[in-house]
Design an enzyme around this catalytic site. Structure first.
Site, PDB file in Angstrom:
ATOM      1  N   SER A 126       0.898  -1.162  -0.130  1.00 36.62           N
ATOM      2  CA  SER A 126      -0.017   0.023  -0.077  1.00 36.62           C
ATOM      3  C   SER A 126       0.620   1.250  -0.084  1.00 36.62           C
ATOM      4  CB  SER A 126      -0.774  -0.087   1.418  1.00 36.62           C
ATOM      5  OG  SER A 126      -0.077   0.482   2.543  1.00 36.62           O
ATOM      6  N   ASP A 127       0.230   2.347  -0.080  1.00 41.14           N
ATOM      7  CA  ASP A 127       1.005   3.644   0.089  1.00 41.14           C
ATOM      8  C   ASP A 127       0.720   3.897   1.563  1.00 41.14           C
ATOM      9  OD1 ASP A 127       2.768   5.820  -0.235  1.00 41.14           O
ATOM     10  OD2 ASP A 127       1.871   6.633  -1.741  1.00 41.14           O
ATOM     11  N   TRP A 128       1.449   5.110   1.895  1.00 43.44           N
ATOM     12  CA  TRP A 128       1.642   5.228   3.480  1.00 43.44           C
ATOM     13  C   TRP A 128       0.362   5.355   4.141  1.00 43.44           C
ATOM     14  CZ3 TRP A 128       6.458   5.470   6.531  1.00 43.44           C
ATOM     15  CH2 TRP A 128       6.198   6.030   7.606  1.00 43.44           C
ATOM     16  N   THR A 129      -0.053   4.366   4.935  1.00 44.05           N
ATOM     17  CA  THR A 129      -1.481   4.468   5.646  1.00 44.05           C
ATOM     18  C   THR A 129      -2.609   4.685   4.489  1.00 44.05           C
ATOM     19  OG1 THR A 129      -1.392   6.932   5.987  1.00 44.05           O
ATOM     20  CG2 THR A 129      -0.546   5.677   7.802  1.00 44.05           C
ATOM     21  N   SER A 130      -2.387   4.202   3.643  1.00 40.82           N
ATOM     22  CA  SER A 130      -3.571   4.122   2.422  1.00 40.82           C
ATOM     23  C   SER A 130      -4.492   3.240   2.843  1.00 40.82           C
ATOM     24  CB  SER A 130      -3.105   4.339   1.043  1.00 40.82           C
ATOM     25  OG  SER A 130      -2.675   2.755   0.576  1.00 40.82           O
TER      26      SER A 130
END
Ligand code: BGC
Length: 702
Positions: free
Chosen positions: A263-267
Site C-alpha cells: 500500500s502507500d503510506w497509511t492508504s
C-alpha cells in the site's frame, strides 16, 4: 537460492496466523520501533530511517550495522524470516542525480539505467534492499508537485524509462548484493489528481487509463519489477488501495505480475476517509481482497486481520496468497541466504568519482536549452560576467525533492562550481542582492540569472496554483533585462513553469530542473561550452497556468485549436499553443531533416520509416529524433499525435546519418470503448521530427 514452491510452502506450514500477518506488516524503522515486534515475527518489512546519527564509521556504514541489527532481531523469531529493508531511493542515494523529470528530459534510457544501478550500489552498501522507485505516474498537470518525480506526460517515453529503471535497480537478478528490489508506483492514475492537488480524486476513462496511464506500469512488470505500490488516489470512485480491477484483474490477471503489492503510506486505514470502508477492519478486508499484500505503516492488517479471519470475514486463502507473494520476493531477493549487509562496502561504494562523473554527465544531458537568440550561449568573448539570483550559492537546493540521503556538504556551491569551470580570462562577478546586481549589470558584458523554485515547492503534496516563478523573481528578471545587457536566464525547477514573459525578455533560457549533486559543474560546462545541453522536454510547457491541462497528445475536437478562425477552441486572452511543445529542445548546433522514406504505402505487419538527419551547425551535437503517428480515423477519437519511438544520434558538423525506425502494427493498437484493443484499418500520418509540433510528414495505410 532455495527453489521456490516447496521452500515457501514449508515455511507457510510452520507459521501461525499471526506470524503470517506479520509478514504483511511494514513499519517505519525509527528508534521507537519496538524490538519485540520484530522478535515475535510481527513485521515483514521495515522502512529504514537514517540510522544512528553518531558512532564510528560513515553514516552509510552505521546504517548498514543498524540494518543488520534489525535483521538479527527478526531472525530471532520462532520462524526466522528476514526483513525486507526499504527506503525511498528515488534519484540517487548519496550521489544525487537529477530529479526524475530531468532524467526523462535526457531521452536516454541507458543513462537512466546506469544511474539507477549506481543508486542501488550505494543504497545496498547502507543496508537497504528495496526502493520505492521508479515512480511511473504520467502527469499532464504541472501544478501537481509530484510531476518532479515522474517521467513526464508521454506513455511511450514513460514505458521505455520504466523498463530501464527496473533493470538498473534490479539488474538481471535482484539477489545480487548490489541490487535493489524495485517498486513501480503509484498504481494507478495518481498523476491525474483533480486541480493538480495531491491526494485528490481522478476520473479517467478506461481507454485513457489503459493507453496513457498504464503503459509504464505494464512495461515495469514485463521488465520483472519485484513490487508495485498502489496509489493514494480515488480512481473513478474506487480508491486504488481497494481497487480489485487494477490490482488483481489487470496487474495479475492480464499482466501476470508475480511480485507483491504494497500500500502507500497509511492508504489502507485511509479507506475509511474515502468513505468506502466502515472501519479499520473493513478497510483491511477491502485492501487485501483487492490485492494489496503489504500494509505500509497503516497497522490495519496487524490490528484486524487475525480476528477477521477467525470470524470468517476474511478468507484464509487470501492471507496465504499474500504471504506467499511476500516470501517469494524475499526469496528472489536472496534474503534467506544473505540477510546481512556488508558495512565495509560503504567506504568503497558510496560517492565514488565514477558516480559523480555519471551525475555530471546526466545533468548536462538533462538540461534543456529553450532559447538561444544570436547564439548567446555558450558564452564566448565576454570578459566580465555578472551572476546573480537566489540559486547563486545553491548546494542541496540543487537536489530537488526526495533526496533523503544527499548531503549539502557533498555539493560545491554553485558560484564556486562556476568559478572552477570558467575559462581563463573570464571575470565572474557574483551579486547577492538584487540592488547590487542591478548596479553591476550595467558594467558587465553579460548577465547570468539563476532563478527558479526551491525544491520544497515540488514533490509530494507541494502543489502550486500559479505556475509563474516565485514572487519577486519576474520583477527582478524584468529589471535586469531592461538594462539591455546580453542576459541568460537559468531556471531551476521541479516542474514546467509558465515563463512566457521572461523568455521574451532575455536572449537565452536554459532549463536546468533540479540537476543534482554535480549540477553546478554541469551548468558551468554548458554555459562556457565545454558541454552541450542535451535535454528535450518530456512535458509540454504552458504559457500560463490557465492553459493546464495542456499536453501534446490531445484530441482534435470538432473545432480544433489553431489560428483564430471564429468559433474554434481557444482563449480570448492567450494563444492556444504551448510555450514550448513536448520533445522540444535546442542545442549548440542545429539539425536538418530531409528525405523521409517509408518502405511502403501499406503497412503489412511492419513498416520502415527513415530520414536523413544532418548536423548543419559547426559543433558536434546530439539530436533526439522522434517518431510520431496520427491515426486519422478511429472508432474512438485519436490523439493529434502520438510518440511511438525515438533514437538519439550524435553527429559531427556536416555529418548526415540516415535514421531508421521500424514501426510494428501492434504499436498502433488502442483501447476501444468496449474495452477491446486493436488496430483499426485506415490512413495514418507519420512524422520523423525534432519535436511534437514539427517534422517531416508521410502517410501510410493499413
Ligand atoms: C509516498 C510514497 C513513498 C512513501 C514512503 C508516501 O507518502 O506517496 O511515494 O514511497 O510515502 O516514504
Amino acid at each position: 537460492m532455495p527453489s521456490s514452491t516447496t521452500f515457501i510452502e514449508d515455511l507457510l506450514a510452520q507459521m501461525t496466523l499471526e506470524e503470517k500477518i506479520g509478514q504483511l506488516n511494514q513499519m517505519n524503522g525509527g528508534p521507537d520501533l519496538d524490538p519485540d515486534l520484530l522478535r515475535m515475527g510481527q513485521v515483514g518489512s521495515v522502512i529504514l530511517d537514517a540510522g544512528p546519527s553518531d558512532g564510528p564509521g560513515s553514516s552509510e556504514a552505521r546504517r548498514a550495522e543498524w540494518a543488520n541489527h534489525l535483521q538479527r532481531l527478526a531472525l530471532q523469531a520462532r520462524v526466522p524470516i528476514p526483513l525486507l529493508l526499504a527506503r525511498d531511493v528515488i534519484h540517487g542515494f548519496r550521489t544525487v542525480f537529477p530529479i526524475p523529470l530531468a532524467q526523462a528530459a535526457a531521452f536516454d534510457p541507458e543513462l537512466s539505467r546506469a544511474a539507477a544501478e549506481m543508486a542501488a550500489r550505494e543504497a545496498t552498501a547502507a543496508g537497504i534492499k528495496w526502493t520505492f522507485a521508479p515512480m511511473l505516474d504520467i502527469a499532464r498537470d504541472p501544478r501537481w508537485g509530484r510531476i518532479a518525480e515522474g517521467n513526464g506526460e508521454d506513455p511511450v517515453l514513460g514505458a521505455r524509462l520504466a523498463a530501464a529503471l527496473v533493470h538498473g535497480f534490479q539488474g538481471p537478478d535482484m539477489s545480487g548484493p548490489e541490487r535493489l528490489v524495485a517498486c513501480a508506483k503509484h498504481f494507478a492514475g495518481y498523476g491525474a489528481a483533480e486541480g493538480g492537488r495531491d491526494y485528490e480524486n481522478a476520473e479517467i476513462s478506461e481507454p485513457t487509463l489503459r493507453d496513457v496511464y498504464l503503459p509504464p506500469f505494464e512495461s515495469a512488470v514485463r521488465a520483472g519489477v519485484g513490487t508495485v505500490m498502489c496509489a493514494f488516489v480515488d480512481l473513478n470512485g474506487i480508491p486504488a488501495t481497494a481497487n480489485r480491477h487494477l490490482l488483481t484483474d489487470i496487474l495479475r490477471g492480464e499482466w501476470h505480475f508475480e511480485g507483491f503489492v504494497v500500500s502507500d503510506w497509511t492508504s489502507i486505514p485511509e479507506l475509511v476517509y474515502h468513505g468506502v470502508a466502515e472501519d479499520e477492519a473493513h478497510a483491511a478486508y477491502l485492501a487485501l481482497h483487492a490485492g494489496v499484500d503489504m500494509d505500509m505503516a497503516g497497522m490495519a492488517y496487524l490490528n484486524t486481520l487475525a480476528r477477521s479471519v477467525r470470524e470468517g470475514r476474511v478468507p484464509m486463502e487470501e492471507v496465504d496468497a499474500a504471504v506467499r507473494r511476500v516470501l517469494e520476493v524475499k526469496r528472489r531477493a536472496g534474503l534467506f541466504e544473505r540477510p546481512f549487509a556488508d558495512p565495509s562496502r560503504a567506504a568503497r561504494d558510496v560517492l565514488t568519482p565514477e558516480a559523480r562523473q555519471l551525475a555530471r554527465r546526466f545533468a548536462c544531458q538533462s538540461m534543456v536549452l529553450l532559447k538561444n537568440e544570436g547564439n548567446l550561449l555558450p558564452l564566448q568573448g565576454f570578459r566580465r560576467i555578472l551572476v546573480a539570483g537566489p540559486f547563486l550559492h545553491a548546494r542541496d537546493e540543487l537536489f530537488g525533492t526526495w533526496a533523503l540521503d544527499g548531503r549539502a556538504e557533498d555539493v560545491l556551491p554553485l558560484d564556486e562550481a562556476l568559478r572552477q569551470v570558467a575559462p581563463e580570462g573570464v571575470e565572474l562577478w557574483f551579486a547577492d542582492w538584487a540592488d547590487l546586481a542591478l548596479r553591476r549589470a550595467n558594467e558587465a558584458d553579460a548577465v547570468v540569472l539563476l532563478m527558479g523554485e526551491h525544491p520544497t515547492r515540488s514533490g509530494e503534496n507541494s502543489n502550486v496554483s500559479d505556475l509563474g516563478l516565485p514572487p519577486g523573481q519576474p520583477e527582478f528578471i524584468a529589471a535586469v533585462a531592461a538594462l539591455g545587457r546580453p542576459t541568460v536566464l537559468v531556471v531551476f525547477a521541479g516542474r514546467p513553469l509558465a515563463i512566457a514573459r521572461e523568455v521574451a525578455q532575455v536572449q537565452a533560457v536554459l532549463y536546468a530542473w533540479h540537476p543534482g549533486i554535480e549540477g553546478g559543474a554541469a551548468l558551468g560546462e554548458i554555459l562556457f561550452g565545454q558541454a552541450s545541453p542535451g535535454g528535450r522536454l518530456p512535458v509540454t510547457f504552458p504559457r500560463a497556468t490557465g492553459q493546464v491541462p495542456i499536453y501534446y497528445n490531445h484530441k482534435n475536437s470538432g473545432r480544433p485549436l489553431g489560428p483564430d478562425r471564429g468559433f474554434q477552441s481557444r482563449y480570448v486572452d492567450l494563444p492556444s499553443s504551448p510555450l514550448f511543445p513536448f520533445g522540444y529542445g535546442l542545442t549548440y548546433t542545429a539539425f536538418e531533416y530531409a528525405n523521409l522514406r517509408l518502405s511502403g504505402e501499406v503497412m503489412r505487419g511492419r513498416l520502415e520509416i527513415s530520414a536523413d538527419i544532418t548536423n548543419v551547425g559547426d559543433r558536434f551535437g546530439r539530436e533526439v529524433v522522434q517518431l510520431y503517428i496520427r491515426d486519422r480515423v478511429g472508432s474512438l477519437t485519436r490523439p493529434v499525435r502520438e510518440l511511438k519511438d525515438f533514437q538519439a544520434v550524435e553527429l559531427r558538423p556536416g555529418e548526415t546519418r540516415r535514421v531508421t525506425f521500424i514501426l510494428r502494427e501492434e504499436q498502433l493498437a488502442f483501447t476501444r470503448a468496449d474495452g477491446t484493443r486493436g488496430v483499426e484499418p485506415g490512413t495514418f500520418y507519420v512524422w520523423v521530427a525534432s519535436d511534437s509540433q514539427r517534422g517531416l510528414r508521410g502517410e501510410f495505410r493499413i
